[in-house]
Scaffold this motif. Structure first.
Motif, PDB file in Angstrom:
ATOM      1  N   HIS A   7       0.820  -1.216   0.000  1.00 55.01           N
ATOM      2  CA  HIS A   7       0.000   0.000   0.000  1.00 55.01           C
ATOM      3  C   HIS A   7       0.852   1.264   0.000  1.00 55.01           C
ATOM      4  O   HIS A   7       0.394   2.324  -0.434  1.00 55.01           O
ATOM      5  N   HIS A  27      -5.190   7.800  -1.451  1.00 54.98           N
ATOM      6  CA  HIS A  27      -4.583   6.619  -0.822  1.00 54.98           C
ATOM      7  C   HIS A  27      -5.276   6.286   0.499  1.00 54.98           C
ATOM      8  O   HIS A  27      -5.357   5.130   0.885  1.00 54.98           O
ATOM      9  N   ARG A  30      -8.481   4.420  -0.431  1.00 59.97           N
ATOM     10  CA  ARG A  30      -8.183   3.031  -0.839  1.00 59.97           C
ATOM     11  C   ARG A  30      -7.888   2.184   0.396  1.00 59.97           C
ATOM     12  O   ARG A  30      -8.375   1.067   0.533  1.00 59.97           O
ATOM     13  N   TRP A  31      -7.084   2.716   1.303  1.00 55.81           N
ATOM     14  CA  TRP A  31      -6.709   1.994   2.526  1.00 55.81           C
ATOM     15  C   TRP A  31      -7.956   1.756   3.395  1.00 55.81           C
ATOM     16  O   TRP A  31      -8.145   0.686   3.975  1.00 55.81           O
TER      17      TRP A  31
END
Ligand SMILES: Cc1cc2nc3c(=O)[nH]c(=O)nc-3n(C[C@H](O)[C@H](O)[C@H](O)COP(=O)(O)O)c2cc1C
Length: 166
Positions: A7, A27, A30-31
Motif C-alpha cells: 500500500h 490513498h 483506498r486503505w
C-alpha cells in the motif's frame, strides 16, 4: 493477506484526524476500503526498538471507524519474540476500539526460525519458520478466540465505538 508494503502509504498526510472520517487523499480512501472489508484481524508485527514499526503505527493512524468494533489477535516476532511490540500494539488498538483477544503468538528469531543452509553470520538471512513448542497451539487458541469473540461482537458494530477523548 494485507501487506502494508504493497500500500506504500506516505507518512500521515490527512489534514483532518481520522475519527472525523473526512478523508481527502485517494490513498486514504483506498486503505479505508481495504480495512473496512475485513471482519477481524491478525496483526503480524516485528519488534523495532521495543515497539511496533513506524509503518504499522502509520497505517493504523490513517483510519479510525474501520478498526472499531472488530476483533484482532497479535502475532509478534523479533530477537526476543517481540513481546514489547505486541504490548504496545494492544494499547494502540484499544484507542481505535479494536478488541484484542488475550492469547498472542510470539516468535523468537533464534528459537522459532531455522537458519540451516544460510551463510553463518549473514545479517540478511531470513530463516524458515520452524515454530518451537507451544507456538502452533497458541496460534490455534488465538484464532479460536478471534472467531468466538467475532461472533459475540458482530463486525461493523459501531455501537462500541466511543467518542474521541474518552
Ligand atoms: C530498527 C530495528 C530495531 C529492532 N529492535 C528490536 C528490538 O527492540 N527487539 C527485538 O527483539 N528485535 C529487534 N529487532 C530485530 C527484528 O525484530 C528482527 O530482525 C525481525 O526479524 C525484523 O523483521 P522484518 O525483517 O520483518 O523487519 C530490530 C530490528 C530493526 C531493523
Amino acid at each position: 493477506m494485507v501487506d502494508l508494503a504493497e500500500h506504500a502509504l506516505p507518512l500521515l498526510d490527512e489534514p483532518v484526524p481520522a475519527m472525523f472520517g473526512d478523508y481527502r487523499q485517494p490513498h486514504t480512501r483506498r486503505w479505508s476500503a481495504v480495512v473496512d472489508a475485513c471482519d477481524a484481524f491478525v496483526f503480524v508485527t516485528p519488534e523495532y526498538n521495543h515497539s511496533i514499526p513506524a509503518a504499522l503505527k502509520n497505517g493504523i493512524d490513517y483510519l479510525y471507524a474501520e478498526w472499531g468494533g472488530k476483533v484482532a489477535g497479535v502475532l509478534s516476532y523479533g530477537m526476543g519474540g517481540g513481546g514489547r511490540a505486541a504490548d504496545h500494539l494492544r494499547v494502540i488498538l484499544a484507542e481505535v476500539r479494536t478488541a484484542v483477544v488475550p492469547t498472542g503468538v510470539s516468535l523468537a528469531v533464534f528459537a522459532d526460525f531455522d537458519f540451516t543452509g544460510e551463510e553463518p553470520g549473514d545479517p540478511t538471512a531470513a530463516g524458515r519458520l520452524a515454530p518451537g513448542a507451544g507456538r502452533v497451539e497458541a496460534l490455534s487458541t488465538m484464532l479460536t478466540e478471534i472467531v468466538t469473540w467475532s461472533r459475540t461482537l458482530p463486525p461493523g458494530d459501531r455501537a462500541l465505538v466511543g467518542s474521541y477523548g474518552d
